[in-house]
Write an enzyme that holds these catalytic residues in place. Structure first.
Site, PDB file in Angstrom:
ATOM      1  N   ASP A 163       0.775  -1.238   0.000  1.00 59.78           N
ATOM      2  CA  ASP A 163       0.000   0.000   0.000  1.00 59.78           C
ATOM      3  C   ASP A 163       0.815   1.303   0.000  1.00 59.78           C
ATOM      4  O   ASP A 163       0.630   2.146  -0.856  1.00 59.78           O
ATOM      5  CB  ASP A 163      -0.935   0.036   1.218  1.00 59.78           C
ATOM      6  CG  ASP A 163      -1.878  -1.164   1.253  1.00 59.78           C
ATOM      7  OD1 ASP A 163      -1.684  -2.112   0.473  1.00 59.78           O
ATOM      8  OD2 ASP A 163      -2.811  -1.146   2.067  1.00 59.78           O
ATOM      9  N   GLU A 387       0.860  -9.305  11.593  1.00 57.86           N
ATOM     10  CA  GLU A 387       0.745  -8.882  10.189  1.00 57.86           C
ATOM     11  C   GLU A 387       2.137  -8.679   9.586  1.00 57.86           C
ATOM     12  O   GLU A 387       2.403  -9.081   8.459  1.00 57.86           O
ATOM     13  CB  GLU A 387      -0.055  -7.568  10.136  1.00 57.86           C
ATOM     14  CG  GLU A 387      -0.379  -7.083   8.739  1.00 57.86           C
ATOM     15  CD  GLU A 387      -1.236  -5.816   8.742  1.00 57.86           C
ATOM     16  OE1 GLU A 387      -1.410  -5.204   9.820  1.00 57.86           O
ATOM     17  OE2 GLU A 387      -1.725  -5.447   7.669  1.00 57.86           O
TER      18      GLU A 387
HETATM   19  C1  GLC Z   1      -3.083  -4.265   3.554  1.00 57.48           C
HETATM   20  C2  GLC Z   1      -1.879  -4.831   2.806  1.00 57.48           C
HETATM   21  C3  GLC Z   1      -2.351  -5.732   1.690  1.00 57.48           C
HETATM   22  C4  GLC Z   1      -3.249  -6.816   2.262  1.00 57.48           C
HETATM   23  C5  GLC Z   1      -4.374  -6.239   3.117  1.00 57.48           C
HETATM   24  C6  GLC Z   1      -5.124  -7.306   3.894  1.00 57.48           C
HETATM   25  O1  GLC Z   1      -3.867  -3.466   2.752  1.00 57.48           O
HETATM   26  O2  GLC Z   1      -1.056  -3.813   2.337  1.00 57.48           O
HETATM   27  O3  GLC Z   1      -1.272  -6.297   1.011  1.00 57.48           O
HETATM   28  O4  GLC Z   1      -3.779  -7.596   1.245  1.00 57.48           O
HETATM   29  O5  GLC Z   1      -3.854  -5.337   4.063  1.00 57.48           O
HETATM   30  O6  GLC Z   1      -4.248  -8.058   4.678  1.00 57.48           O
END
Ligand code: GLC
Length: 420
Positions: A163, A387
């Site tokens: 992101d 995460e």
């Molecule tokens: C965030 C991450 C993305 C992922 C999402 C859900 O947006 O950057 O890569 O898919 O979270 O985990």
């Protein structure tokens, strides 16, 4: 008593399981995310092969008429997430009744479907049969709607899965956010705002989204006049690898795969346009200005996963691993924008380590692959299934009890340790 890690990982998958799809983590991410789901399937394949296939089948239930598979499918409305289905406004334009976002995410499915297939080929033939044409349609959409430069571009930073990576900074600086107005973020009420993208980042995310929504998610309008189009190493490498595995799946089904082979050849050439000689690395390139981002990021190390064997970025990999005790950092620690806490601007992601590690293993770089296994294992043993992690001290960060970290443990990290 603390459960062994395998049992903890299984409990996380089951806790995040919503029956036919898995959420990345409760609270912060309450829907089905595209590449998270592919990881979930890989994890489920270790304990329940049928459930693994169901995960992928559910993902494709959200496919658009044009072949695109969305990055989020909003199966059940949840007010804890922003931007939700009403903000994306894709209803009536996708050709699918399921509400979803209007962009895609890295296409891991063909590659992981192959891995799941190999566990039980008789079942694999049955389950891949109905999925195959849908995967081909998705890959075709990438080649046609994101492949204009030869490499694969993203039309929104979220499409890359990374992101707030530094790759997007310059392109994002050029986006006009004056029309964005007021909105209420939800992510910062789930986790520490210091770890999340900034307010200006969110303004840009919304400005890009609003442009596409105003153009009814018409790909031609987005490509021709969209405020954000950046060729991305993550998507390019992951799609190239996925094409190769799709040929393999096609061969199992007796399909003519010549079109996919053509895509492989053209993407191999296209990826060369991402080579930035100034930093001697694969790099993101802004298609609106023709400029490279100038950043060495972990995305470059997906080249082996893509099946490339040129080893040109091996010295960068070595340097990044030497610089932080818990690599691979998502951004070069020597970069002025490096921040060990902020999401894709420094932290280490076990999911990325897994993909890089798989590629290194296959390319014969066993010592490097081993380093990524042991780093990932240590991070999880000490910090749980977070995460992502701080590469300097290993602290867990972002959301906890994460599906994809648990899945990587089951399908890759623990196996390589001989615990699987
Ligand atoms: C965030 C991450 C993305 C992922 C999402 C859900 O947006 O950057 O890569 O898919 O979270 O985990």
């Amino acid at each position: 008593m603390t459960l062994p890690l395998n049992d903890q990982a299984i409990a996380i998958l089951k806790g995040n399981d919503r029956g036919s799809y898995t959420v990345p983590t409760k609270g912060l991410y309450p829907y089905q995310w595209n590449w998270d789901s592919a990881f979930a399937a890989l994890g489920f394949a270790e304990i329940d092969l049928n459930r693994a296939w169901v995960e992928l089948e559910t993902l494709f239930s959200g496919q658009w008429a044009n072949g695109m598979v969305p990055h989020i499918i909003f199966h059940e409305v949840d007010d804890g997430y922003f931007p939700g289905p009403g903000v994306w406004g894709t209803e009536g334009v996708s050709g699918n009744d399921l509400p979803s976002s209007g962009i895609s995410q890295p296409p891991l499915v063909a590659t992981f479907a192959r891995k799941i297939f190999e566990k039980d080929p008789a079942e694999g033939i049955k389950r891949v049969g109905p999925l195959y044409d849908k995967i081909v349609a998705w890959h075709k959409w990438f080649m046609e709607c994101r492949g204009e430069s030869g490499a694969i571009c993203v039309t929104h930073p979220w499409e890359s899965g990374r992101d707030n990576a530094a790759d997007w900074d310059e392109a994002m600086a050029n986006v006009d956010v004056s029309g964005v107005g007021e909105y209420q973020r939800r992510d910062t009420s789930h986790v520490n705002p210091e770890m999340r993208p900034t307010k200006r980042d969110y303004d840009v995310y919304l400005a890009i989204l609003y442009y596409a929504r105003a153009h009814k998610w018409d790909e031609k309008a987005i490509l021709e006049g969209g405020p954000f189009r950046v060729a991305d190493p993550t998507l390019s490498f992951i799609l190239l690898r996925a094409h190769r595995d799709l040929v393999w799946l096609g061969d199992q089904l007796g399909k003519d795969t010549s079109v996919i082979k053509g895509w492989i050849a053209s993407l191999e050439r296209g990826i060369e346009t991402l080579w930035n000689p100034a930093i001697e690395s694969y790099d993101a390139k802004d298609l609106n200005t023709g400029k490279f981002s100038g950043n060495v990021t972990s995305a470059a190390f997906l080249c082996w996963y893509a099946g490339l064997t040129d080893d040109r970025v091996l010295s960068h990999l070595k340097r990044l691993l030497d610089a932080a005790p818990h690599g691979v950092t998502s951004l070069d620690p020597e970069n002025p924008d490096y921040n060990p806490k902020r999401y894709w601007r420094g932290p280490v992601w076990v999911v990325v380590n897994t993909l890089i590690g798989m590629g290194l293993d296959e390319a014969g770089h066993k010592a490097f692959a081993e380093r990524l296994h042991s780093d990932s294992a240590r991070l999880i043993e000490q910090g749980g299934f977070a995460e992502y992690f701080n590469p300097e001290d290993g602290t867990p960060a972002g959301g906890g009890t994460f599906t994809w970290t648990a899945a990587c443990w089951l399908a890759w990290v623990s196996k390589e340790l001989g615990e699987g």
